[in-house]
Design an enzyme around this catalytic site. Structure first.
Site, mmCIF file in Angstrom:
data_model
loop_
_atom_site.group_PDB
_atom_site.id
_atom_site.type_symbol
_atom_site.label_atom_id
_atom_site.label_comp_id
_atom_site.label_asym_id
_atom_site.label_seq_id
_atom_site.Cartn_x
_atom_site.Cartn_y
_atom_site.Cartn_z
ATOM 1 N N HIS A 69 0.825 -1.205 0.000
ATOM 2 C CA HIS A 69 0.000 0.000 0.000
ATOM 3 C C HIS A 69 0.861 1.257 0.000
ATOM 4 C CE1 HIS A 69 -2.582 2.989 2.311
ATOM 5 N NE2 HIS A 69 -3.198 2.852 1.172
ATOM 6 N N GLU A 72 1.902 1.949 -3.453
ATOM 7 C CA GLU A 72 0.795 2.541 -4.213
ATOM 8 C C GLU A 72 0.806 4.065 -4.074
ATOM 9 O OE1 GLU A 72 -3.641 3.634 -3.394
ATOM 10 O OE2 GLU A 72 -3.256 1.544 -2.879
ATOM 11 N N GLU A 149 -3.915 7.671 7.329
ATOM 12 C CA GLU A 149 -4.992 6.889 6.715
ATOM 13 C C GLU A 149 -5.337 5.689 7.593
ATOM 14 O OE1 GLU A 149 -5.758 4.242 2.682
ATOM 15 O OE2 GLU A 149 -4.323 5.900 2.608
#
Length: 454
Positions: A69, A72, A149
């Protein structure tokens, strides 16, 4: 095998001809091993362009959870020819929309654009497949976004904590134990070298699938793919070592304490997934069972537990059999006033027991299958949906060419098959239970962090 979607219809007879409303997809493979799949759909001058890498959090190892992630995020932080943030600005200037996502099984990037802009976004994706820059000044800021996040999606949300606890308890050895976003301690100690290593290991053309759906010509897509991706060298891929989940013996229970308005309970049973379209018959029956319980407004859980017995404010069931790893069948609910989570747990299990003992009627089965299949067909009305459907099949180890066969197998499920899976897979030795014990809500949830992409 998520054949259950938000839109459900009761007019399957009208929709069945749509199974063949568009030309079949075409595929080809570049010399460097990159697979290209094109689904022509000329109803509107738009295109969905996607690049999928068969590398997700299940391919990570202890100590670097969340690296898939994190990469990403870094994919938007510049290449040898683009500055940080320029990728998104260029797509916006083309009039397109773009985003990305990471799961247990894969990572993907997409753009929705007007058809004449396809080559431009292909060039952008090829650039960052081959030329990503890992600026040590950019990484510390971006990993802070990832940590925020995590706080926003998981640590500050009761549902996020429950979901994380469920996977961590249900899976002991398999990497589905770890959250896709990563454990906070791993994120705090992650380095730019960790992310660069992940990119160099997995972001190769021979580990990627491009899916293009919309108003395109397959041969033209082939030409553009060869032009922009054909020169990227393939790499030697080292497969992830199998991490086999040991047999479970006995119920596993976890209590999560978090600020929330109501208590909540989720039951997760280890059940078979769909890995062989022809042989894995139980996967289709489990999908139907899920919809019998929670596939439409008057399905069993809502009709009995919420409306009739009034022991739950809400109740649901879920199953998705298409995955690279093991899968779960879930039952969940919010108890009504005066009802404990333990009591609701027994009511939820009681509905499975009822089907195991009594089975289901043929007319109920037909109603559910109509809803399931119509939802699958409706999804094909979107070029984005078509591209997603194709790619998810490819990433799971199946093939998009088997989608219609899966619908045929779903249509053939019998009441006896549904009763049989209800009898077989819902014992204590397959069960993990997570209960939310609510704490007082003392403050409003924080807004999502700036820079969060999905």
């Amino acid at each position: 095998m998520k054949f259950r979607f938000a839109h459900r219809f009761c007019w399957l007879v009208t929709l069945l001809p749509l199974l063949a409303f568009a030309a079949p997809a075409q595929e080809f493979t570049l010399k460097n091993g990159m697979k290209i799949i094109v689904k022509e759909d000329h109803r509107a001058p738009t295109v969905a362009h996607m690049i999928w890498y068969k590398a997700g959090s299940m391919d990570e190892v202890n100590g670097v959870t969340g690296v898939a992630h994190a990469l990403e995020h870094m994919m938007f932080k510049g290449t040898k020819t683009m500055k940080p943030g320029e990728f998104s600005k260029r797509v916006a200037a083309l009039g397109g929309r773009e985003n990305a996502g990471t799961s247990f099984d894969w990572t993907f990037y997409f753009q929705l654009i007007e058809k004449s802009k396809l080559e431009a976004v292909m060039q952008l994706e090829a650039d960052r497949m081959a030329n990503l820059v890992f600026d040590p000044k950019e990484f510390p800021q971006e990993i802070k976004v990832v940590m925020e996040e995590r706080r926003w999606r998981t640590e500050d949300r009761a549902g996020g904590r429950v979901n994380e606890a469920l996977n961590a308890a249900a899976f002991v050895a398999h990497p589905y134990h770890h959250p896709t976003v990563g454990w906070m301690g791993d994120l705090q100690h992650m380095t730019v070298d960790d992310v660069r290593d992940w990119y160099q290991r997995w972001y190769a053309p021979n580990n990627a699938v491009m899916v293009v759906a919309g108003d395109v010509n397959a041969e033209e897509v082939r030409r553009l793919a060869e032009k922009h991706f054909g020169g990227i060298a393939r790499r030697k891929l080292t497969p992830t070592r199998p991490q086999i989940e040991p047999e479970q013996r006995g119920v596993r229970r976890v209590v999560v304490k978090a600020p929330a308005e109501n208590p909540y309970v989720v039951l997760a049973f280890k059940v078979p997934g769909l890995h062989d379209v022809e042989k894995d018959e139980d996967a289709y029956a489990l999908d139907v069972l899920s919809s019998v319980l929670d596939g439409y407004d008057n399905a069993r859980l809502n009709a009995r537990l919420v409306r009739t017995e009034r022991v739950a404010n809400s109740a649901g069931a879920g199953y998705s059999g298409v995955a690279r790893g093991p899968v779960l069948f879930t039952l969940d609910g919010v108890p009504a006033a005066g009802v404990s989570t333990e009591q609701l747990e027994q009511h939820l299990r009681g509905e499975i027991t009822r089907i195991a003992k009594e089975g289901i009627a043929e007319n109920e089965l037909q109603r559910v299958k109509t809803q399931l299949i119509a939802g699958q067909i409706y999804k094909r009305d979107s070029i984005y949906g078509q591209a997603m459907e194709i790619a998810l099949m490819e990433m799971s180890g199946l093939s998009y060419t088997q989608i219609d066969r899966m619908i045929e197998k779903l249509r053939a499920v019998t009441p006896q098959q549904v009763q049989a899976v209800a009898q077989k897979y819902f014992g204590d030795d397959q069960l993990t239970v997570v209960t939310l014990s609510p704490l007082p809500i003392t403050e409003k949830p924080a807004p999502p962090p700036a820079g969060m992409r999905h």
